[in-house]
Design a protein around this motif. Structure first.
Motif, PDB file in Angstrom:
ATOM      1  N   GLN A 667       0.820  -1.191  -0.109  1.00  0.00           N
ATOM      2  CA  GLN A 667      -0.145  -0.094  -0.032  1.00  0.00           C
ATOM      3  C   GLN A 667       0.649   1.356  -0.075  1.00  0.00           C
ATOM      4  OE1 GLN A 667      -3.080   0.170   3.161  1.00  0.00           O
ATOM      5  NE2 GLN A 667      -3.525   2.189   2.860  1.00  0.00           N
ATOM      6  N   GLU A 671       0.729   4.171  -2.822  1.00  0.00           N
ATOM      7  CA  GLU A 671       0.378   5.543  -2.714  1.00  0.00           C
ATOM      8  C   GLU A 671       1.373   6.400  -3.105  1.00  0.00           C
ATOM      9  OE1 GLU A 671      -0.818   5.993   1.454  1.00  0.00           O
ATOM     10  OE2 GLU A 671      -2.514   4.398   1.163  1.00  0.00           O
ATOM     11  N   ASP A 690      -2.514  16.910   0.876  1.00  0.00           N
ATOM     12  CA  ASP A 690      -2.242  15.732   1.839  1.00  0.00           C
ATOM     13  C   ASP A 690      -3.845  15.001   1.970  1.00  0.00           C
ATOM     14  OD1 ASP A 690       0.437  15.676   1.434  1.00  0.00           O
ATOM     15  OD2 ASP A 690       0.590  16.713   3.777  1.00  0.00           O
ATOM     16  N   THR A 693      -5.215  13.789  -1.179  1.00  0.00           N
ATOM     17  CA  THR A 693      -4.462  12.772  -1.684  1.00  0.00           C
ATOM     18  C   THR A 693      -4.786  11.511  -0.907  1.00  0.00           C
ATOM     19  OG1 THR A 693      -2.488  14.152  -2.296  1.00  0.00           O
ATOM     20  CG2 THR A 693      -2.042  11.737  -2.038  1.00  0.00           C
ATOM     21  N   GLU A 694      -5.211  11.643   0.331  1.00  0.00           N
ATOM     22  CA  GLU A 694      -5.495  10.665   1.321  1.00  0.00           C
ATOM     23  C   GLU A 694      -6.771  10.142   0.739  1.00  0.00           C
ATOM     24  OE1 GLU A 694      -5.774  11.800   5.248  1.00  0.00           O
ATOM     25  OE2 GLU A 694      -6.444   9.916   6.287  1.00  0.00           O
ATOM     26  N   GLU A 695      -7.831  10.897   0.500  1.00  0.00           N
ATOM     27  CA  GLU A 695      -8.996  10.422   0.169  1.00  0.00           C
ATOM     28  C   GLU A 695      -8.922   9.824  -1.132  1.00  0.00           C
ATOM     29  OE1 GLU A 695     -11.562  13.773  -0.324  1.00  0.00           O
ATOM     30  OE2 GLU A 695     -11.698  14.307   2.105  1.00  0.00           O
ATOM     31  N   THR A 697      -6.327   8.082  -2.317  1.00  0.00           N
ATOM     32  CA  THR A 697      -5.749   6.747  -2.295  1.00  0.00           C
ATOM     33  C   THR A 697      -6.332   5.760  -1.396  1.00  0.00           C
ATOM     34  OG1 THR A 697      -4.570   7.880  -0.473  1.00  0.00           O
ATOM     35  CG2 THR A 697      -3.306   7.876  -2.415  1.00  0.00           C
ATOM     36  N   SER A 698      -7.061   6.354  -0.555  1.00  0.00           N
ATOM     37  CA  SER A 698      -8.064   5.427   0.355  1.00  0.00           C
ATOM     38  C   SER A 698      -9.012   4.535  -0.454  1.00  0.00           C
ATOM     39  CB  SER A 698      -8.412   6.252   1.350  1.00  0.00           C
ATOM     40  OG  SER A 698      -9.334   7.125   1.228  1.00  0.00           O
ATOM     41  N   ALA A 701      -7.627   2.245  -2.870  1.00  0.00           N
ATOM     42  CA  ALA A 701      -7.041   1.088  -2.051  1.00  0.00           C
ATOM     43  C   ALA A 701      -8.251   0.119  -1.875  1.00  0.00           C
ATOM     44  CB  ALA A 701      -6.613   1.349  -0.651  1.00  0.00           C
ATOM     45  N   SER A 876      -5.371   5.884   4.243  1.00  0.00           N
ATOM     46  CA  SER A 876      -3.922   6.167   3.749  1.00  0.00           C
ATOM     47  C   SER A 876      -2.784   6.012   4.717  1.00  0.00           C
ATOM     48  CB  SER A 876      -4.114   7.491   3.077  1.00  0.00           C
ATOM     49  OG  SER A 876      -2.761   7.708   2.606  1.00  0.00           O
ATOM     50  N   SER A 879      -0.421   9.589   4.244  1.00  0.00           N
ATOM     51  CA  SER A 879      -0.712  11.059   4.218  1.00  0.00           C
ATOM     52  C   SER A 879      -1.709  10.825   5.696  1.00  0.00           C
ATOM     53  CB  SER A 879      -1.405  11.603   3.180  1.00  0.00           C
ATOM     54  OG  SER A 879      -0.533  11.468   2.178  1.00  0.00           O
ATOM     55  N   HIS A 880      -1.615   9.871   6.559  1.00  0.00           N
ATOM     56  CA  HIS A 880      -2.557   9.838   7.537  1.00  0.00           C
ATOM     57  C   HIS A 880      -2.252  10.924   8.716  1.00  0.00           C
ATOM     58  CE1 HIS A 880      -5.409   7.811  10.351  1.00  0.00           C
ATOM     59  NE2 HIS A 880      -4.273   7.669  11.269  1.00  0.00           N
TER      60      HIS A 880
END
Length: 946
Positions: A667, A671, A690, A693-695, A697-698, A701, A876, A879-880
């Motif tokens: 993962q 990402e 960030d 990007t988190e939204e 990539t999540s 995934a 993510s 970027s969590h």
């Protein structure tokens, strides 16, 4: 007084008659309630008046019952008590426990009955050899298993019973031994696979498993000659670099003049053998299994069954005598000690042959004993323990291999040359002075013949100074200086240090199966050796002449120390000692008597950590064995986490730790590949981008269940040198000097070109903390913001920033899930319909967790009920937190050599290059490290050491 007067006795039991109302117990006041410590001024709430009269008969009967109860309690013995404990202390004797005649006559019968029961239920087996052989059916025992079991915590791993760590405190002592003297380990659990065939055909088959881009292969010149041991990374046939199997070490037998037939030994970890052996059979085309010959059945003539059954009554065992095997139980030949693999069936094939190219593969697992000596004085321990084999009468003819060997003048000349080189080792001060991977063949005498009477500490043959001192290990010694004795030829010593052992002297008879079997079958037993020692005229002197069975062929293989970085070069170098099976304890005890420390699996991990080398299978996440290890470790850590009460667990969700028990490498690589492709340099440094990007990539995934490409660990030597140069600032420590002018500087074009080939790769890094702190497993490696680096440059806040606490969104859902069984039980008793608000709340929780209404089925199908852990699928991982994550730590501890916290781990290549592009030259390679149980970031420096 109470026994005589009956004070406070129960009147219903006949102790007292009715008394005056004034003698009744007074009512307790509120301040007098409860128990109060100390003396009561008012008599404890009772009157001080004596009773006026008592009934004699009732009083006597009550006191008689109390006395009989007291005597019964004194005379009664519990199940764990002995008979002699009923005696007064002045009559007890130690001999009563094993000699019943020491007891009084009235207690002897009871004592004999208890002794017979203990003999029938004794723990020690009647035949220990049969019991030990039975216990080796599931897990293989090494030859040093019983020695380790008495001193180590044993673990069952990889089909073996291995010593993990000693039962006594010796962590610092073992580190001192590796740094200044010698540490001994038993590596006999490593698997040896033998390949025989023509040299060209062997190299052609093995070339499919390796690549020159990752380093030297099986065809390296020094290794092919048999003078050096080599190491190589093995892949599936033709699948480099996507499907690695693991690292192996190999050793070629020196060439025989006028022959193209070669012999190769490949040493692999037990978890790697199950993948490596089928791959070798495929590339060598060895699909024809060679059925092993059936073992001859031994028949004992004294145990033949009679035609008529015996009607003689069976004798009862006499108490105190040793229990022996009865004739009824002895239905076969006497049991023999298991040598080698006891879990393998006799019909299991261990050899495979190819009908097309003539290559033969032999599985030599547990056929060769391998000991590893780590430390600068490993050669001194070997020289003090071993002695070159002495000659024998050439006219003697027997079935032993050594007299036949002595009749050949050429072989004896070679043996003398090997003995001379072995004696030169006495003049070498440190093991690290020898070339890495040097091989020396030798034949030695049985080391039990020269066993010292007391434990001593082996030291190099140098002149002693006059100042005595006490060493770290507790031995009284003398300070030594590097002045060599004149008996060691300086020219020969220098030649050995520069060129190594000549090719003819690398030969050893341990390569021959017939010699190994002959040595194992004719080994002198300990009983016979003790009998021979008792017949010596002078007690303690050596047996003369040396028995013919006491010659053992061995192989000494030099192990390199730290080979990367600039500091502590060659630390951890040593020797490997290869022996025929059956001779393990015969060499182990003499080595222990030379003052070495013993290490287990835990010290192997620390040895790799101090060498900054990856440890298999822990640090090979792209190999099948590494993936299996990560799954087992996650299950073990999760089980340990669940054993704690919920209030005592660390809430990793509030700490911002997405995966505290594993490292989701796949993962992370995916990402960062998306971040590099879709985001710019400015977008990756702002919090808003960030979050976007988190939204993104999540969501990806969750939607992608099978990734298109798997991540790999970067092992291309050329690419690693380039990354190492880009990570190094202008004033760098811990790096070997290299010609930076020949490497292109870091730029956007160079990074884009590099990522086109290695975007989904991870790189092995060495992490050093710039301040205090101790790295832990699965610690996060994050990118510092410009404000963090500015504070570090201004010497303000050098301790590092803080991660703000996160909110646990699953805590309320877990509490509602725990209340559902109670609500269901209440509704079954009172079938009233719940309120609309309550029904809506339950339905919403079911939608959030995608679970059924049955709590039992939900707990089985979902893992989000664990308080403090993120459920699957994970958000993510990059970027969590407030600082972007680029990797994790796989090994971490306080380094005794560096005096600070050091760690080893992996980072994403895309994340690392993106970070280096945005950093100034003075802050190149600086990251933040945060442990899973902490919110505090600490500055660290990473190095890609090649």
């Amino acid at each position: 007084l109470s026994l005589l007067t009956g004070e406070n006795a129960d009147p219903l039991k006949g102790g007292l008659s009715e008394v005056h109302p004034s003698t009744e117990r007074k009512k307790k006041t509120p301040h007098q309630s409860g128990w109060v410590r100390g003396h009561h001024k008012d008599g404890g709430g009772y009157t001080k008046e004596m009773p006026k009269y008592i009934t004699a008969g009732a009083f006597a009967r009550a006191r008689a019952a109390e006395v009989s109860a007291m005597l019964k309690a004194v005379r009664k013995t519990t199940s764990s008590s002995h008979v002699f404990e009923a005696l007064p202390k002045h009559m007890r004797r130690r001999a009563m426990s094993h000699n019943t005649k020491r007891l009084p006559h009235r207690l002897r019968e009871v004592a004999n009955r208890m002794r017979e029961k203990s003999l029938q239920a004794r723990r020690r087996h009647g035949n220990l050899l049969l019991e030990f052989n039975r216990r080796q059916r599931k897990n293989i025992w090494l030859e040093t298993h019983i020695w380790h079991a008495k001193r180590f915590h044993m673990v069952k791993k990889w089909g073996y019973c291995l010593g993990d760590r000693p039962t006594y405190k010796c962590y610092r002592a073992c580190y001192r031994a590796m740094s200044s003297h010698c540490l001994l380990q038993d590596l006999s659990y490593y698997c040896c696979i033998e390949l025989q065939g023509d040299e060209d055909k062997l190299l052609a088959a093995l070339s499919q498993l390796t690549s020159k881009e990752a380093g030297p292969t099986f065809a390296a010149a020094l290794c092919l000659s048999g003078r050096r041991q080599g190491s190589v990374m093995v892949y599936r046939a033709g699948r480099y670099p996507s499907q690695p199997l693991g690292p192996v070490t190999f050793l070629w037998r020196p060439r025989t003049q006028g022959s193209v037939h070669r012999q190769l030994w490949i040493w692999a970890h037990p978890t790697l053998k199950q993948d490596l052996l089928p791959e070798l059979q495929t590339v060598c085309q060895c699909c024809e299994a060679v059925i092993p010959p059936a073992a001859p059945v031994e028949v004992n003539p004294t145990l033949e069954a009679d035609s008529e059954p015996e009607n003689t009554p069976e004798a009862k065992p006499v108490p105190g005598t040793k229990r022996k095997r009865s004739r009824k139980d002895a239905t076969g030949p006497p049991a023999k000690k298991i040598l080698g693999d006891g879990t393998r069936l006799p019909s299991t094939p261990v050899s495979w042959r190819s009908s097309s190219n003539g290559i033969v593969i032999n599985d030599l697992t547990m056929e060769i004993v391998r000991y590893r000596l780590i430390g600068p004085q490993s050669h001194s321990v070997l020289v003090d323990t071993l002695e070159a084999a002495t000659g024998c009468d050439k006219s003697q003819t027997c079935s032993l291999w050594w007299p036949q060997h002595c009749s050949d003048e050429a072989k004896m000349t070679l043996h003398q040359q090997q003995a001379d080189i072995f004696n030169i080792l006495k003049g070498i001060y440190s093991t690290a002075e020898l070339p890495s991977g040097t091989v020396l063949g030798l034949t030695v005498d049985d080391p039990r013949l020269t066993l010292p009477r007391k434990r001593v500490k082996a030291l190099p043959c140098v002149e002693d100074s006059v100042s005595p001192h006490t060493s770290d290990a507790g031995y009284i010694g003398v300070c030594h200086v590097c002045v060599f004795l004149p008996e060691v030829d300086e020219e020969k010593r220098r030649k050995l240090m520069l060129e190594g052992v000549p090719e003819p002297c690398c030969q050893s008879f341990i390569w021959e199966q017939s010699v190994r079997d002959n040595v194992t079958d004719n080994k002198i037993s300990e009983q016979e050796l003790n009998r021979m020692r008792s017949e010596v005229l002078v007690p303690g002197s050596r047996l003369s002449p040396t028995p013919l069975q006491g010659r053992v062929p061995i192989l000494l293989v030099h192990q390199p120390g730290k080979q990367v970085g600039h500091e502590m070069s060659s630390w951890g170098a040593g020797w490997d000692l290869l022996l025929p099976k059956g001779w393990g304890m015969a060499f182990w005890i003499p080595l222990v008597y030379r003052g070495v420390r013993i290490g287990g699996l835990n010290m192997s991990l620390k040895h790799s950590q101090n060498k900054a080398a990856p440890h298999f299978p822990r640090d090979y996440p792209d190999c099948p064995a590494g993936m299996c290890f990560q799954e087992e470790q996650e299950a073990e850590l999760l089980d340990k986490f669940k054993r704690h009460p919920p209030a005592k667990r660390t809430n990793y969700i509030k700490h911002g730790c997405v995966a505290p028990f594993r490292c989701p490498w796949q993962q992370l690589a995916e990402e960062w590949e998306i971040i590099v492709q879709e985001g710019g340099s400015q977008a990756r440094t702002t919090a808003q981008a960030d979050a976007v990007t988190e939204e993104r990539t999540s969501q990806q995934a969750i939607s992608i269940t099978k990734p298109l490409s798997r991540f790999t660990v970067l092992r291309n030597r050329k690419a690693l040198r380039l990354l190492s140069a880009w990570c190094r600032p202008t004033t760098s420590k811990g790096q070997r000097p290299c010609r930076v002018g020949e490497l292109p500087p870091i730029s956007c074009e160079a990074v884009t070109s590099f990522l086109s080939a290695h975007a989904m790769s991870l790189v092995w890094v060495h992490v050093s903390l710039l301040s205090k702190g101790k790295p832990e497993y699965h610690a996060m490696l994050c990118v510092p913001t410009p404000e963090d680096l500015k504070a570090l440059g201004n010497r303000q806040g050098t301790g590092g920033p803080q991660e703000p606490p996160h909110r646990d969104h699953f805590k309320s859902r877990i509490k509602r899930r725990k209340k559902e069984p109670k609500k269901a039980a209440t509704s079954s008793v009172t079938p009233d319909k719940p309120d609309g608000k309550e029904a809506e709340l339950i339905f919403a929780s079911d939608l959030d967790t995608n679970a059924s209404k049955d709590p039992k089925s939900f707990s089985e199908s979902s893992s989000d009920l664990v308080l403090g852990l993120w459920p699957d699928p994970l958000p993510s991982v990059a970027s969590h937190c407030s600082r972007v994550t680029v990797g994790w730590v796989t090994q971490g501890d306080f380094s005794m050599s560096a005096g600070c916290g050091e760690a080893l781990g992996f980072v994403s290549v895309a994340g690392l290059l993106n970070t280096l592009l945005n950093q100034t030259s003075e802050h190149k390679g600086k990251l933040l490290l945060r442990n899973p149980t902490s919110l505090h970031y600490r500055f660290a420096k990473i190095n890609v050491e090649v």
